[in-house]
Scaffold this active site. Sequence first.
Site, PDB file in Angstrom:
ATOM      1  N   HIS A  44       0.693  -1.082   0.144  1.00  0.00           N
ATOM      2  CA  HIS A  44      -0.086  -0.057   0.082  1.00  0.00           C
ATOM      3  C   HIS A  44       1.190   1.276   0.081  1.00  0.00           C
ATOM      4  O   HIS A  44       1.665   1.474   0.853  1.00  0.00           O
ATOM      5  CB  HIS A  44      -0.795  -0.116   1.367  1.00  0.00           C
ATOM      6  CG  HIS A  44      -1.973   1.065   1.427  1.00  0.00           C
ATOM      7  ND1 HIS A  44      -2.793   1.131   2.482  1.00  0.00           N
ATOM      8  CD2 HIS A  44      -2.064   2.063   0.420  1.00  0.00           C
ATOM      9  CE1 HIS A  44      -3.522   2.325   2.134  1.00  0.00           C
ATOM     10  NE2 HIS A  44      -3.146   2.792   1.129  1.00  0.00           N
ATOM     11  N   GLU A  71      -2.193  -1.384  -3.476  1.00  0.00           N
ATOM     12  CA  GLU A  71      -3.304  -0.843  -2.947  1.00  0.00           C
ATOM     13  C   GLU A  71      -3.209   0.592  -2.865  1.00  0.00           C
ATOM     14  O   GLU A  71      -1.994   1.056  -2.499  1.00  0.00           O
ATOM     15  CB  GLU A  71      -3.475  -1.493  -1.247  1.00  0.00           C
ATOM     16  CG  GLU A  71      -3.634  -2.811  -1.129  1.00  0.00           C
ATOM     17  CD  GLU A  71      -3.429  -2.973   0.518  1.00  0.00           C
ATOM     18  OE1 GLU A  71      -3.385  -2.174   1.162  1.00  0.00           O
ATOM     19  OE2 GLU A  71      -3.709  -4.370   0.619  1.00  0.00           O
ATOM     20  N   THR A 102      -6.327   0.716   7.315  1.00  0.00           N
ATOM     21  CA  THR A 102      -7.374   0.992   6.492  1.00  0.00           C
ATOM     22  C   THR A 102      -8.639   0.559   7.220  1.00  0.00           C
ATOM     23  O   THR A 102      -8.762  -0.737   7.657  1.00  0.00           O
ATOM     24  CB  THR A 102      -7.518   0.033   5.149  1.00  0.00           C
ATOM     25  OG1 THR A 102      -6.069   0.509   4.414  1.00  0.00           O
ATOM     26  CG2 THR A 102      -8.432   0.830   4.108  1.00  0.00           C
ATOM     27  N   GLY A 193      -6.859  -8.085   8.686  1.00  0.00           N
ATOM     28  CA  GLY A 193      -6.939  -8.757  10.210  1.00  0.00           C
ATOM     29  C   GLY A 193      -6.938 -10.015  10.262  1.00  0.00           C
ATOM     30  O   GLY A 193      -7.210 -10.816  11.382  1.00  0.00           O
TER      31      GLY A 193
HETATM   32  N1  PXP Z   1      -6.085  -5.717   2.281  1.00  0.00           N
HETATM   33  C1  PXP Z   1      -6.389  -4.677   2.346  1.00  0.00           C
HETATM   34  C2  PXP Z   1      -6.939  -3.695   1.366  1.00  0.00           C
HETATM   35  C3  PXP Z   1      -5.517  -3.684   3.277  1.00  0.00           C
HETATM   36  O1  PXP Z   1      -5.525  -2.280   3.488  1.00  0.00           O
HETATM   37  C4  PXP Z   1      -4.705  -4.476   4.122  1.00  0.00           C
HETATM   38  C5  PXP Z   1      -4.022  -3.666   5.217  1.00  0.00           C
HETATM   39  O2  PXP Z   1      -2.763  -3.001   4.563  1.00  0.00           O
HETATM   40  C6  PXP Z   1      -4.634  -5.920   4.198  1.00  0.00           C
HETATM   41  C7  PXP Z   1      -5.395  -6.568   3.068  1.00  0.00           C
HETATM   42  C8  PXP Z   1      -3.681  -6.626   4.944  1.00  0.00           C
HETATM   43  O3  PXP Z   1      -4.278  -6.492   6.364  1.00  0.00           O
HETATM   44  P1  PXP Z   1      -3.573  -7.256   7.534  1.00  0.00           P
HETATM   45  O4  PXP Z   1      -2.125  -6.403   7.547  1.00  0.00           O
HETATM   46  O5  PXP Z   1      -4.506  -6.863   9.123  1.00  0.00           O
HETATM   47  O6  PXP Z   1      -3.263  -8.463   7.468  1.00  0.00           O
END
Ligand code: PXP
Length: 242
Positions: A44, A71, A102, A193
């Site tokens: 991201h 992202e 996010t 998450g």
């Molecule tokens: N998908 C999206 C669109 C996200 O914004 C994020 C967090 O950057 C993730 C997946 C991954 O989330 P996590 O780091 O909680 O596994």
Amino acid sequence: MRPKLGVNVDHVATLRQARGVQYPDPVAAAVLAEIGGADQITVHLREDRRHISERDLKILRQTVRTRLNLEMAAVQEMCSMAYDVRPDAACLVPERRQELTTEGGLNVVDNIESIKKTCAFLRDGGIEVSIFIDPEADQLRASHRAGANCVELHTGKYCDAPNARARAEELERLVDAAKAGRKLGLKINAGHGLNYHNVYDVAAIEEIEEFNIGHSIVARAVLTGMEEAVREMVETLRYARG
Ligand code: PXP
């Protein structure tokens, strides 16, 4: 169908930025993630550049051997960046500077005209376009109308559910959204998450093709790699004394 795993390496960059040094490098983490079996590397690039930088994105484009998923906020600056770098996929996410991560899905229903333009622009560049949405029927329909190839269902509410009942309700929303999205012809992804405990029930949803997971994997890597890292430093100290 085997569920695919996109590994989000932002959190490696967060550790680097905390000290303003060169390591750990998310590019190196991406190589190791691919060796470990990742189907995709996800990053991201945030407006405030709090973790991933343009340098990371450009090098990742050259080094990632699987697929690179960017992202991004649906804004002009990021669209130009995506058009230059040409990730394999882009996932449109909402972005607020104050947030820790996010926090919710993109409101496609209320912003459909501008999102439609962004989808067309990115798809024109050969980029697969996904939209990160809450698992809601109207957001799914709007994403389809906006011209997205995929949606990524936000699993945050499921992961943060305070009790078993709320979790079961959130799981049902994800199941319904995944089925409805597939009926519309959308590719269904999911993320946010997910960890080694809560991923089971979501991974069992057949309609979901791809999971983007970051924080729990990076957190796990810190612990599984600790013994080796300490051993190396002990050896380095000993070596320094001859
Ligand atoms: N998908 C999206 C669109 C996200 O914004 C994020 C967090 O950057 C993730 C997946 C991954 O989330 P996590 O780091 O909680 O596994």
